[in-house]
Scaffold this motif. Sequence first.
Motif, short mmCIF file in Angstrom:
data_model
loop_
_atom_site.label_atom_id
_atom_site.label_comp_id
_atom_site.label_asym_id
_atom_site.label_seq_id
_atom_site.Cartn_x
_atom_site.Cartn_y
_atom_site.Cartn_z
N PRO A 158 10.13 8.79 -10.98
CA PRO A 158 11.91 8.86 -11.20
C PRO A 158 12.03 8.10 -12.76
CG PRO A 158 10.12 6.09 -10.16
CD PRO A 158 9.10 7.37 -9.95
N ASP A 159 13.41 8.38 -12.25
CA ASP A 159 13.52 8.09 -13.77
C ASP A 159 13.49 6.27 -14.22
OD1 ASP A 159 14.42 10.26 -14.72
OD2 ASP A 159 16.18 10.11 -12.80
N LEU A 160 13.94 4.90 -13.21
CA LEU A 160 13.56 4.08 -13.86
C LEU A 160 12.51 3.55 -12.13
CD1 LEU A 160 15.44 2.07 -15.56
CD2 LEU A 160 16.52 2.08 -13.59
N MET A 161 12.21 2.44 -12.10
CA MET A 161 11.80 2.13 -11.11
C MET A 161 11.45 0.60 -11.36
SD MET A 161 7.24 3.10 -11.07
CE MET A 161 6.36 2.65 -12.22
N PHE A 162 11.37 0.01 -9.80
CA PHE A 162 11.37 -1.53 -9.75
C PHE A 162 9.47 -1.68 -9.04
CE2 PHE A 162 11.51 -5.50 -7.85
CZ PHE A 162 11.94 -6.44 -9.24
N PHE A 163 8.63 -1.84 -9.85
CA PHE A 163 7.54 -1.60 -9.47
C PHE A 163 6.16 -2.62 -9.59
CE2 PHE A 163 2.92 0.93 -9.23
CZ PHE A 163 3.00 0.60 -7.79
N GLY A 172 0.70 -1.21 -0.01
CA GLY A 172 0.02 -0.48 0.27
C GLY A 172 0.29 0.86 -0.33
N THR A 173 2.40 0.62 0.91
CA THR A 173 2.40 2.70 0.68
C THR A 173 3.43 2.63 -0.39
OG1 THR A 173 2.95 1.59 3.44
CG2 THR A 173 4.37 3.42 2.37
N ILE A 174 4.16 1.93 -0.71
CA ILE A 174 4.97 1.99 -2.62
C ILE A 174 3.72 2.30 -3.56
CG2 ILE A 174 5.52 -0.31 -3.18
CD1 ILE A 174 8.18 1.78 -3.13
N ARG A 175 2.67 1.39 -3.11
CA ARG A 175 1.58 2.18 -4.12
C ARG A 175 1.31 4.10 -4.41
NH1 ARG A 175 -2.21 -2.20 -4.15
NH2 ARG A 175 -3.63 -1.69 -2.54
N THR A 176 0.89 4.10 -2.57
CA THR A 176 0.94 5.23 -2.99
C THR A 176 2.02 6.33 -3.08
OG1 THR A 176 -0.36 5.26 -1.04
CG2 THR A 176 -0.05 7.08 -1.49
N LYS A 177 2.98 6.33 -2.80
CA LYS A 177 4.36 6.57 -3.58
C LYS A 177 4.85 6.99 -5.11
CE LYS A 177 8.92 6.17 -2.99
NZ LYS A 177 9.63 8.31 -3.15
N VAL A 178 4.87 5.71 -5.46
CA VAL A 178 4.80 5.82 -6.84
C VAL A 178 3.89 6.53 -7.71
CG1 VAL A 178 5.20 4.18 -8.69
CG2 VAL A 178 5.66 4.04 -7.01
N ASN A 179 2.21 6.02 -7.12
CA ASN A 179 1.43 7.13 -7.99
C ASN A 179 1.02 9.02 -7.38
OD1 ASN A 179 0.05 5.16 -9.06
ND2 ASN A 179 -1.32 4.55 -6.93
N THR A 180 1.56 8.81 -6.46
CA THR A 180 2.00 10.40 -5.94
C THR A 180 2.85 10.75 -6.58
OG1 THR A 180 1.69 9.68 -3.48
CG2 THR A 180 2.82 12.00 -4.03
N ASP A 181 4.13 10.30 -7.00
CA ASP A 181 5.61 10.71 -7.51
C ASP A 181 4.94 10.74 -8.73
OD1 ASP A 181 6.85 10.96 -5.47
OD2 ASP A 181 8.53 9.26 -6.28
N PHE A 182 4.32 9.73 -9.06
CA PHE A 182 4.44 10.26 -11.10
C PHE A 182 3.04 11.39 -11.40
CE2 PHE A 182 6.55 5.78 -11.94
CZ PHE A 182 6.27 7.09 -13.17
N SER A 183 1.54 11.29 -10.55
CA SER A 183 1.02 12.30 -10.56
C SER A 183 1.40 13.04 -10.87
CB SER A 183 0.24 11.96 -9.73
OG SER A 183 -0.18 11.90 -8.40
#
Lengths: 287, 426
Positions: free
Chosen positions: B105-110, B89-100
């Motif tokens: 990030p330039d490169l991500m493992f998700f 849940g936390t990493i999902r929120t972080k990645v979504n927040t970053d992209f929106s």
Amino acid sequence: MKGDKKYIFLFLTPAFLISGVFLYYPFFENVVQSFYKTDGFFNSTFIGFGNYIRLFQDEVAIGSTLNSLELMLYVAIFQVGIALVLAIMVDSIKHGAAFYRTTFFFPIVISGAAIGLLFTLIYNHRNGLLNEILVSLGFERILWLTEQSSLYMVAIPTVWNYVGFYFVILLTAIGKIPNDYYEAAKLEGITGFQRMTKLTLPLIVSDMKTCLVLAITGSLKIFELVYIITGGGPARSSEVLGTYMYQKAFEDSAIGYGATLAVLMVVIGLTLAFITNKLLKSDGITY
Amino acid sequence: MKKKSFGALLLLMSLSILFLAACNGTDSGSEANGEESGEKGKEEVELRVVTTMAGTDPAGEVFEKKLEQFQEENENVSIVNDSQSADAGTIRTKVNTDFSSDNEPDLMFFFNTVDVQGIIDEGLVVNLEEAEGVDLSGYNSMLEQQRNEDGNLYAAPQTGFYEGLFVNKKLFEEHGIKVPTTWEEYETAIKEFAKTDIIPVAASTIDSYYVVEHYALAAGGNENYTAKLADQNPAWAEGIDNIAKHAEMGAFPEDAATIDLAMAQSIFLQEQAAMIYEGSWFWGQIEESGIAEDISVVPVPVYGDGGQTGDVVGGASSGWFISTKAYEDEKKQKAVVDLFNFLTSEETIIDIAAATGQIPAKGELTDIPDYIATGHDMVKNASSVASPINDRILPEAFTLIRESVPSVVAGEKTGAQVLEEAAALE
């Protein structure tokens, strides 16, 4: 005076800016989000009052609201009530007051997460403290967290966590009452009980009102204790608005609906704070 | 005098802010201006990488070393490792927040699951097969598992995972119970352990990700397991009902409806339970607790039509993504592609897989303990491998299923009702 106004403005500006950026703007954004259906952070669709309509049809949301209100009742009665009793008792003793002040205030220092974990271990069925005591005394293990009991069981640490906070407020309020009042009453032959009911309590009504408003609005913020101890279960029996909002917004990525639940929490908090203020309206006493 | 003091205070505050801003701006400034590196004659590039390989994840240390190695070989590239050890849940929120918020990030493992679909739909990550210089050679079948519904490949895997029934062989042996290979044997094991002080299956019914998945798989094999939620497949409903049936038989801890997954794991690791449904990442904790030699992993026995015992939940649900923004940035393109190729090279993949015991997406692990090898063999010999349900359906729908299990156990709902409610959310 004119110069003072300039300083007042200058010194308040950072506070206004910070509140605006970190409190009012996000709240405004939250209200806006509540009108959208969002799958994750992308693909938002404006749905008007769709989330609000869903809110009133959502059994879990209704159950969570009722649980929050029930918890609020326990918190208002027991947190402030126990704090008041403790404050009067500590005020009346001559020795060891400092010790009790520290002891009663101590739970405030511990984070909600730590208290949650502590009580998880206390209630644990297999290896928990309560059941270990029962087993050592020759009794059977008890399932402490059931659908019927879960809300009471999370209310206990919640009350304990914040009693010290209200205790300190009320103890300070009692301490501010001029000694002359008590001395004059003593000459009139007042008893200990009358001293409490006729003097102490009426003179700290405004402080008790503050405590009640804080307890009521604060109870809507209850999250970590429930989240850690029961996860809202079993079968949603201890789900509160805070945990349900978190689940919708961050576990389910339904940001729009989570925002709607947040709006509901704010509305309930403001309404109850307003009602409490009205009901307990009294003329301030100055001394 | 008063005014002078105030002025001095303001000046001091302003200078402090300027000083802090200056300290903070060094890196981003060089990145934005694309300064020339005097010695190498190459442009300075800063890349930001987001992964979950951090904290207590044994892969984190190896990953950090790999990044250092890349920076030594490419002195003009500096990498900001923004990895965080977090729950899904936390990493999902972080990645979504970053992209929106235009801070991707330039490169991500998700997760290359429903979680990333919004990002893909917005065109924020590149189609790897069309990206110039991206090397996708040498992969095993895990690469194809990453293919999106639109036919494109946006993620390259690193390791694969599997889920299964972890059994404590020692406890089975001590109690003279057979490790189950059929559904009947599984139910016998539950009944027999329920008579003892050992909990048959360490599980949380409120956090019942793996239990729900495996009970659905057992009831209908992979043919039914891979159905869509909208189908409201009877095998899924039967699986959920079976959880209630087994709870009645004493299969799970008494407080399964309130304990979380970590607490369930703890019961198993303390050898107070004989079985647990978990994923291959669980081996790390098993090794730490010192009971690894006594543990084995077996596939859930499938009894329903539509599959056979040996069907496994698994796959490669995470992968390396290159952000479109970085790829289209002329200054960054080569560096980000080079880093991608470096991190997805066989050498790096093997090194990271060796730290966790997971199945590498390129090459094979050698010199692994027998218990880890058992899991690898289970996947190698699997009759079929399907991705978990929660990777395929709306998170909200899966949460509803998972959180409804205690109500099914309490007899307030049936599996079919739960599925109907979940399907209505989609």
